[in-house]
Design an enzyme around this catalytic site. Structure first.
Site, short mmCIF file in Angstrom:
data_model
loop_
_atom_site.label_atom_id
_atom_site.label_comp_id
_atom_site.label_asym_id
_atom_site.label_seq_id
_atom_site.Cartn_x
_atom_site.Cartn_y
_atom_site.Cartn_z
N ASP A 25 -8.73 20.04 -13.57
CA ASP A 25 -8.19 19.03 -13.39
C ASP A 25 -8.03 18.88 -15.32
OD1 ASP A 25 -9.33 16.48 -15.21
OD2 ASP A 25 -11.41 16.90 -13.27
N ARG A 60 0.98 -1.09 0.23
CA ARG A 60 0.05 -0.24 0.01
C ARG A 60 0.82 1.04 0.04
NH1 ARG A 60 -1.99 2.14 4.67
NH2 ARG A 60 -2.21 -0.66 5.52
N TYR A 110 -16.88 17.76 -14.04
CA TYR A 110 -17.24 17.08 -14.23
C TYR A 110 -18.56 16.55 -13.55
CZ TYR A 110 -17.10 11.67 -13.67
OH TYR A 110 -17.31 10.12 -13.93
C1 LIG Z 1 -13.82 10.52 -15.98
C2 LIG Z 1 -13.37 11.65 -15.23
C3 LIG Z 1 -13.31 11.56 -14.01
C4 LIG Z 1 -13.41 10.85 -12.81
O1 LIG Z 1 -12.32 9.96 -13.22
P1 LIG Z 1 -12.93 8.21 -12.80
O2 LIG Z 1 -11.44 7.92 -13.22
O3 LIG Z 1 -14.05 8.27 -13.57
O4 LIG Z 1 -12.55 8.23 -10.98
C5 LIG Z 1 -13.02 13.08 -13.29
N1 LIG Z 1 -13.23 14.37 -14.13
C6 LIG Z 1 -13.29 14.80 -15.59
C7 LIG Z 1 -12.73 15.64 -16.68
C8 LIG Z 1 -13.04 13.06 -15.75
O5 LIG Z 1 -13.54 13.29 -17.12
#
Ligand SMILES: *Cc1c(COP(=O)(O)O)cnc(C)c1O
Length: 386
Positions: A177, A53, A105
């Site tokens: 993001d 971990r 998202y």
């Molecule tokens: C898919 C996505 C997430 C979440 O990611 P997961 O891998 O599904 O948990 C977060 N931000 C954006 C922009 C995404 O497209």
């Protein structure tokens, strides 16, 4: 490779950074270290690996690779994009505040609103392409400004450098993001961001066969904290998934080039089609974020949203498609198409969907790397049913 990769180009780093040959065999590919624990040589002496971990060589290679590609100090890899986001949010304590793009998202909205608000964190949802909305929402309690650019599904573009300047002037940090652009097209840390988030599930892995997340940090203190949270909370990326993402990253540059060429072609086709009412793509010169996108990214990507006028038109069109797959997610080699109102954004209440501009006739496509003639032919035959 044997040495330091810092001065190498992007494609070279995507293939080599963090990936020194296996010390036992010289294996060129980083092995999948599928183990839960490591043997001590004697009491008090180990090779730097105690329990998986906490440390795993496959995951560490991936983390070093992504840190290099984003130009960050460190990266931590998690079991999903959402768990990377959850780890980032451990920087914010009860009573503190976050300013967030309203168009993030759907899962991010759900986590912030339905879970973190219960722990007395507060959020302001702003129209971040208009930077004055960020400025006005910041309070003395604001710890973090959180943006996604471009957003999904409305493809809104936020000026990263502008958001960073506003956040820093008020003592807050900026997280971006970067899932939709990938570091191949956009490097938020260079524009002043303090953190980059990825759902590696999308373009970084790129083959629609793994769920994962990454959190890249710029500052020592944050990187240290995220490492502590990662080993304490334990939402780590598995060795096998780490291997898959590393494998995906090796072709990131060539995939993104092809996604871009196909993305532009599909956007142009849709924009010129009489059955399509409007097209959202930052590469089109009438897109409100076009200039900002050109300034802060070296491409426009492969995500396009378009309006067909209503639920029944969207349904007829989507059901007719043969090659394009109706599925959530994005960023894979195959073209995926979705209906945000009933799929990715179903957890967002209808009034809020309307506020965000997510209509029943809106369709979102993640353009893959197939032959573009085949994609255009499938779109054409499905649109002709309307
Ligand atoms: C898919 C996505 C997430 C979440 O990611 P997961 O891998 O599904 O948990 C977060 N931000 C954006 C922009 C995404 O497209």
């Amino acid at each position: 490779m044997k040495g330091d990769s810092r001065n190498l180009g992007f494609s070279t780093r995507a293939i080599h950074a963090g990936q020194s040959p296996d010390p036992v065999t010289g294996s060129v590919t980083i092995p999948i270290y599928q183990t839960s624990t490591y043997m001590y040589e004697e009491l008090g002496v180990h090779k730097g690996y105690e329990y998986a971990r906490v440390q795993n060589p496959t995951r560490e290679a991936l983390e070093a690779n992504i840190a290099s590609l984003e130009g960050g100090l460190a990266c931590h890899a998690f079991a999903s994009g959402m768990s990377a986001i959850a780890t980032l949010l451990t920087l914010v304590k009860a009573g503190e505040h976050v300013v967030c793009s309203r168009n993030v998202y759907g899962g991010t909205y759900r986590f912030f609103h339905h879970i973190l608000e219960r722990y007395d964190l507060s959020f302001s949802w702003v129209d971040s392409p208009d930077l004055t909305t960020i400025e006005r929402a910041i309070t003395p309690e604001t710890k973090l400004v959180y943006i996604e650019t471009p957003t999904n599904p409305m493809i809104e573009v936020t000026d990263i450098a502008g958001a960073a300047e506003i956040a820093h002037a008020r003592g807050a940090q900026l997280a971006v993001d970067n899932t939709f652009m990938s570091p191949y097209f956009q490097l938020p840390l260079e524009h002043g961001a303090d953190f980059v988030i990825h759902s590696t599930t999308k373009f970084l892995n790129g083959h629609s066969d793994s769920i994962g997340g990454a959190l890249v940090s710029k500052h020592d203190k944050d990187a240290e904290w995220f490492g502590f949270v990662q080993r304490s909370e334990g939402a780590i990326l598995s060795p096998f998934d780490s291997f898959l993402v590393l494998r995906g990253l090796k072709t990131l540059a060539v995939r993104m080039e092809r996604h871009e060429v196909n993305g532009r072609a599909v956007a142009r086709f849709l924009a010129g089609h009489p059955k399509v009412r409007s097209v959202l793509y930052p590469g089109l010169s009438d897109h409100p974020g076009h200039e900002t996108q050109k300034k802060q990214a070296s491409g426009f990507g492969a995500l396009i949203a378009f309006e067909l006028g209503g639920r029944s038109a969207a349904k007829t069109f989507l059901d007719r498609l043969e090659l394009l797959s109706l599925a959530e997610s994005l960023g894979g080699v195959e073209t995926l198409i979705s209906h945000p109102a009933s799929m990715t954004h179903a957890s967002v209440p209808p009034e809020r969907q309307a506020e965000l501009g997510i209509s029943e006739g809106l369709v979102r496509v993640s353009v893959g790397i197939e032959d573009r003639e085949d994609l255009l032919a499938d779109l054409e035959q499905a649109l002709s049913a309307l």
